[in-house]
Design an enzyme around this catalytic site. Structure first.
Site, mmCIF file in Angstrom:
data_model
loop_
_atom_site.group_PDB
_atom_site.id
_atom_site.type_symbol
_atom_site.label_atom_id
_atom_site.label_comp_id
_atom_site.label_asym_id
_atom_site.label_seq_id
_atom_site.Cartn_x
_atom_site.Cartn_y
_atom_site.Cartn_z
ATOM 1 N N ASP A 103 40.602 43.506 39.986
ATOM 2 C CA ASP A 103 40.572 43.494 38.521
ATOM 3 C C ASP A 103 39.054 43.598 38.063
ATOM 4 O OD1 ASP A 103 41.826 43.489 35.974
ATOM 5 O OD2 ASP A 103 41.020 41.514 35.723
ATOM 6 N N HIS A 141 39.672 45.185 34.445
ATOM 7 C CA HIS A 141 39.424 43.982 33.865
ATOM 8 C C HIS A 141 40.241 43.480 32.632
ATOM 9 C CE1 HIS A 141 35.500 41.266 33.692
ATOM 10 N NE2 HIS A 141 36.677 40.492 33.565
ATOM 11 N N LEU A 142 41.550 43.460 33.146
ATOM 12 C CA LEU A 142 42.346 42.775 32.297
ATOM 13 C C LEU A 142 43.164 41.447 32.112
ATOM 14 C CD1 LEU A 142 45.494 43.168 33.787
ATOM 15 C CD2 LEU A 142 45.193 45.715 33.351
ATOM 16 N N ARG A 148 34.126 38.459 40.099
ATOM 17 C CA ARG A 148 33.215 39.346 39.719
ATOM 18 C C ARG A 148 33.007 40.532 40.830
ATOM 19 N NH1 ARG A 148 33.922 37.931 35.311
ATOM 20 N NH2 ARG A 148 32.481 37.200 33.725
ATOM 21 N N GLU A 193 31.215 48.021 36.930
ATOM 22 C CA GLU A 193 32.589 47.419 36.388
ATOM 23 C C GLU A 193 33.504 48.513 36.438
ATOM 24 O OE1 GLU A 193 35.066 44.705 34.604
ATOM 25 O OE2 GLU A 193 33.176 44.481 35.561
#
Length: 326
Positions: free
Chosen positions: A260, A284-285, A237, A265
């Site tokens: 990532d 975020h993949l 995170r 975000e």
């Protein structure tokens, strides 16, 4: 779950497999548990298979589900929908978090090896100059032999990364306050304290869940302790890392970063990290996507089958462990 999540995760093959081990309520899936149809379905449900977009399973929902005994989550974290009312009722909970951890670990492994060879920078230079450099003059900073990889947290993902690193000639360190040195040795790694993890690592991979105690855990002093040209990889995170401090180190050319996840975000369009050549930012993949969603469905189906056979869950979620889970 949401209709979109259902369509992504549960292929016709997965749905057919589920119907072989359970009587499945007619489609479409429930995405709103307050409707008359939801009340009708809940009245008979013994197991709920949930996914992204599941509403909270609160006391009102449970009151309309007198037979409900288990929740099987075809995704990772259950915090968004499994409430205290579920635990107080004694409902068994399973999650496909372990299945979702594998692609994150694969992403991490790929980034460790690629950045060890400085692939991205060297490919960019090759494209710019259209000529090879003298490979016999390659600096010793390039390569993956006997590099030191630091793993921050023996989470599900952290443990899978450790497992995937075993075939390579890398020295792997671990810091996790809930893992003993003896347990780390059983994993095949060396336990170190937090400052030593940063001072010794060529690559530092963050796998810590975001909890009140871990917000900003990767602080400016720890980032300053990393070696020149070290790589920080974050697939956990964004808020676990002091992003301002990381930005300063990356912009100064002292560190490289693979992110990532960020905080927020999606970084603002003008954030300086976007334009740093030594920062790779992905959307975020790392978690399950595309063909990997079917692994989540397969895990959920297997858990339903185990429950129906009276074998219990292979991937149970314990209430007492929630404080340590993402």
């Amino acid at each position: 779950m949401s209709p979109q999540a259902a369509a992504a995760v549960f292929t016709p093959r997965s749905l057919a497999a589920l119907t072989e081990v359970a009587d499945v309520a007619p489609l479409p899936v429930l995405s709103d548990l307050s409707t008359p149809r939801a009340t009708e379905v809940l009245a008979d449900a013994e197991i709920l298979v949930t996914g992204w977009g599941c509403p909270a399973l609160d006391a009102d929902v449970l009151a309309r589900a007198p037979r409900l005994a288990a929740v099987v989550h075809a995704a990772g974290s259950v915090r968004g929908h499994v409430t205290d009312a579920c635990w107080e009722r004694g409902i068994a909970v399973s999650s496909a978090a372990a299945a979702n951890a594998l692609p994150v670990a694969e992403y991490t492994l790929a980034m460790i090896l690629l950045h060890g060879k400085h692939v991205l920078e060297r490919a960019r230079d090759f494209r710019a100059h259209r000529a090879r450099d003298n490979w016999l003059l390659t600096t010793e900073r390039v390569g993956n032999y006997r590099r030191t990889v630091g793993i921050l947290s023996a989470s599900l993902v952290g443990r899978r990364v450790i497992e995937l690193l075993k075939p390579f000639d890398l020295d792997v360190l671990l810091h996790d306050p809930y893992v003993s040195p003896a347990e780390a040795a059983e994993l095949g790694v060396t336990w170190v304290d937090l400052p030593e993890l940063f001072t010794r690592s060529d690559v530092l991979s963050v796998h810590t869940p975001l909890l009140p105690a871990t917000r900003g855990l990767v602080s400016r002093p720890l980032l300053d302790a990393l070696r020149q040209d070290a790589v920080l990889i974050n697939t956990a995170r964004g808020a676990v890392v002091d992003q301002d401090a990381l930005t300063d180190a990356v912009r100064a050319g002292r560190l490289r970063a693979v992110l990532d996840v960020t905080d927020p975000e999606v970084l603002p369009p003008g954030h300086p990290l976007w334009d740093c050549p030594n920062a790779l930012i992905t959307p975020h993949l790392a978690g399950s996507q595309g063909s990997e969603w079917e692994r989540l469905a397969d895990t959920a189906v297997a858990e339903v089958a185990r429950w129906a056979a009276g074998d219990g869950f292979a991937h149970p979620v314990r209430r007492e462990r929630l404080a340590f889970l993402a």
